[in-house]
Design an enzyme around this catalytic site. Structure first.
Site, PDB file in Angstrom:
ATOM      1  N   SER A  96       0.916  -1.084  -0.033  1.00 16.96           N
ATOM      2  CA  SER A  96       0.009   0.014  -0.120  1.00 16.96           C
ATOM      3  C   SER A  96       0.902   1.352   0.120  1.00 16.96           C
ATOM      4  CB  SER A  96      -0.996   0.013   1.224  1.00 16.96           C
ATOM      5  OG  SER A  96      -0.234  -0.304   2.183  1.00 16.96           O
ATOM      6  N   ARG A 109       3.363  -5.048  16.737  1.00 17.31           N
ATOM      7  CA  ARG A 109       1.840  -4.672  16.975  1.00 17.31           C
ATOM      8  C   ARG A 109       1.157  -5.648  17.420  1.00 17.31           C
ATOM      9  NH1 ARG A 109       1.864  -3.053  10.702  1.00 17.31           N
ATOM     10  NH2 ARG A 109       2.830  -5.014  10.760  1.00 17.31           N
TER      11      ARG A 109
END
Ligand code: HAX
Length: 423
Positions: A233, A318
Site C-alpha cells: 500500500s 503490533r
C-alpha cells in the site's frame, strides 16, 4: 500558518540540504545488488528508495523515527502523525493546533453520502471507503494549485493541506460507511468536543459504556499508522503520488492495495479463520485440535492468515501490543483465547511445514478478536479501520517526497530473454 506547517518548513530546508549533500558525496555508492531470484520474487529485500517516516527491522519490527514501537504505544494517533511527518513528538501546543485543524475539517461533504447510499448492498466496505475518498478528489487543493502553475518548491504545502483535510474526514467516512453498510440507522454527527479516535467510536454508535473501546481504537489507529515504504500500500501510494497525482488519488491507490488478502485484508480473513475454528469445535478447542485444524488448512492449499511476513522474522510488536492489551482488559473470552492459543500452535506448524520464512504472527493475527469483543463484529469492515490509520503514513511519506522533489518512480523491468542472455 499552522504549527505543523511551520515546523515542517524548518525541517524541510535541512532535509533538502542533507539529501543534496548525500547525493553529491555518495551518489555513486551502491546500496543494493539485485539477483534473478529477487527479480522474480517481488523485489524482496531490494533497497531502492528512501523513506524516513519509519523503518522495519527483521528482528524487532516497526521503529518510528527512532522509537521502537512498543515504547510509544501510549501515543495518540494525532501525536504519531506529527512524529511520522516531522520526526519530533509534538509539544502540547502543536498537538492542540493539529487537533483543531482536524476538527475544523472533519465533516464529510453530503455528496459523499449520496454516493455511498447508492452503492450496491454487496459492495465491500473497502470499495465504499476508497470510492468515498475518490468522490472527494474534487476538493484537492494540490490539483488546483498545480493547475494554476505554482512552483514545485511549494508542492509539499498543498500536499499537506490535502493530507490534513483528508485525514480529518477519514474517521467520519469510515463510521458513516459502517452505519450505511450494516443498516445501523441514521448517520451520527461529528462531535467537536471529541478527538479523532473518540469521534470514530462516537460516530459508529457502538455502545462503549466504560470507554474501553475508545482506548482500543486509539491503540489500533496508532499501531497501524506506517510500516516503512516498500509494503504494497505504501509503495503503491508512493508510486502514484510520484506522477503528481494528488493525495486523494494516491491514498486511494494505496488503500486498493491494502484491500488484498495477503496485505491489510488479512485482518478480516484472520477473524473469519478464528470464528471458523470456534464454529467447528463449538467452543475453544484444545491445542492438539487447533494444530490439526491448521494442518488441514495448509493441506488444502490455503495460508494461515495473520502469520508470516515479507520483512519481519519475529513476532510483530503490533501483535504483541494487541495481545498485551487483551490480557489486561479481557478475561475469559473464547475468541481471544483461541488467538492466544494459535500463537503457541501456528509457529511450530509453519516451521514443520518449512515454507514460510517467518512463522510468527503479524499485526492482523490479534486485532480482530479485540474489535469483536467490543461489539464491532462485522469483520469485513476491519480493513477500513486499518486504512483510516495507514493513510497517516502514506500522507506523511507523500509530503516529504514532494518536499524533496523526488521524481516519478520508474524502475527498469527486463525481459526473460534479457535475463537468459545477460546472466
Ligand atoms: N501460511 C501458509 N503459508 C505461508 C504463510 C502462512 N501464513 N506465510 C508464508 N507462507 C508460504 C508462502 O505462501 C510461500 O509459499 P510458496 O513458496 O508455495 O509460494 C512460502 O511460504 C514462502 O513465503 P515467504 O517468503 O515466507 O513470505 P512472502 O514474503 O512471500 O509473503 C506474506 C509474506 C505476508 C504475504 C505471507 O506470509 C502470507 O501470505 N501470510 C498470510 C497472510 C497475511 O497474514 N498477510 C498479512 C501480512 C501483514 C500485512 O501486510 N498486513 O497488512
Amino acid at each position: 500558518m499552522t504549527l505543523l506547517k511551520r515546523k515542517l518548513a524548518d525541517k524541510i530546508s535541512q532535509w533538502r540540504d542533507e539529501a543534496r549533500d548525500l547525493v553529491k558525496k555518495t551518489g555513486d555508492k551502491k546500496i543494493s545488488d539485485v539477483t534473478v531470484a529477487q527479480a522474480y520474487g517481488g523485489m524482496r529485500g531490494v533497497r531502492g528508495f528512501v523513506c524516513d517516516t519509519s523503518s522495519v527491522s527483521a528482528e524487532t519490527g516497526l521503529i518510528i523515527r527512532g522509537y521502537p514501537l512498543l515504547e510509544i504505544t501510549h501515543l495518540l494517533p494525532e501525536e504519531v502523525f506529527f512524529l511520522l511527518i516531522t520526526g519530533d513528538l509534538p509539544t502540547a501546543e502543536e498537538l492542540a493546533d493539529l487537533k483543531s485543524q482536524y476538527s475544523s475539517q472533519a465533516v464529510v461533504p453530503s455528496y459523499v453520502w449520496d454516493v455511498m447510499k447508492k452503492m450496491p448492498e454487496d459492495s465491500h466496505p473497502m470499495a465504499m471507503f476508497n470510492t468515498g475518498i475518490m468522490v472527494m478528489q474534487r476538493e484537492s487543493v494540490f490539483r488546483r494549485k498545480y493547475d494554476a502553475g505554482v512552483p514545485r518548491e511549494e508542492y509539499w504545502e498543498h500536499c499537506l493541506e490535502d493530507g490534513i483535510n483528508l485525514l480529518a474526514k477519514l474517521p467520519g467516512l469510515a463510521a458513516g460507511i459502517y452505519r450505511i453498510h450494516f443498516n445501523k440507522g441514521d448517520l451520527i454527527d461529528y462531535d467537536p468536543g471529541l478527538d479523532w479516535s473518540e469521534n470514530f467510536v462516537h460516530m459508529t454508535g457502538i455502545n462503549d459504556p466504560n470507554g474501553q473501546f475508545k482506548k482500543l481504537m486509539q491503540l489500533y489507529f496508532m499501531l497501524h499508522c506506517d510500516h516503512e515504504g516498500g509494503n504494497v500500500s505504501a509503495f503503491a501510494a508512493h508510486t502514484v503520488a510520484s506522477a503528481l497525482s494528488d493525495p486523494y488519488y494516491s491514498v486511494a491507490a494505496g488503500l486498493n492495495g491494502l484491500a488484498g488478502p495477503l496485505h491489510g485484508l488479512a485482518n478480516q480473513e484472520c477473524l473469519k479463520f478464528v470464528l471458523g475454528i470456534y464454529d467447528h469445535f463449538k467452543a475453544a478447542p484444545s491445542k492438539d485440535e487447533l494444530k490439526q485444524f491448521c494442518w488441514d488448512r495448509l493441506n488444502s492449499g490455503r495460508v494461515i492468515p495473520g502469520y508470516g511476513h515479507a520483512v519481519l522474522r519475529c513476532p510483530d510488536p503490533r501483535f504483541v501490543a494487541f495481545v498485551d492489551y487483551g490480557r489486561e482488559h479481557i478475561k475469559d473470552d473464547d475468541i481471544f483465547n483461541i488467538v492466544k492459543d494459535l500463537f503457541d500452535v501456528v509457529a511450530p506448524v509453519l516451521q514443520e511445514q518449512g515454507k514460510a520464512k517467518n512463522p510468527w504472527p503479524n499485526v492482523d493475527a490479534a486485532s480482530g478478536s479485540l474489535l469483536y469483543y467490543y461489539g464491532l463484529k462485522e469483520f469485513n469492515f476491519y480493513t477500513v479501520l486499518f486504512s483510516v490509520s495507514r493513510a497517516m503514513g502514506m500522507i506523511a511519506q507523500m509530503v516529504i517526497n514532494r518536499a524533496l522533489n523526488i521524481p516519478i518512480t520508474r524502475p527498469k523491468s527486463v525481459t526473460t530473454d534479457w535475463l537468459k542472455e545477460n546472466t
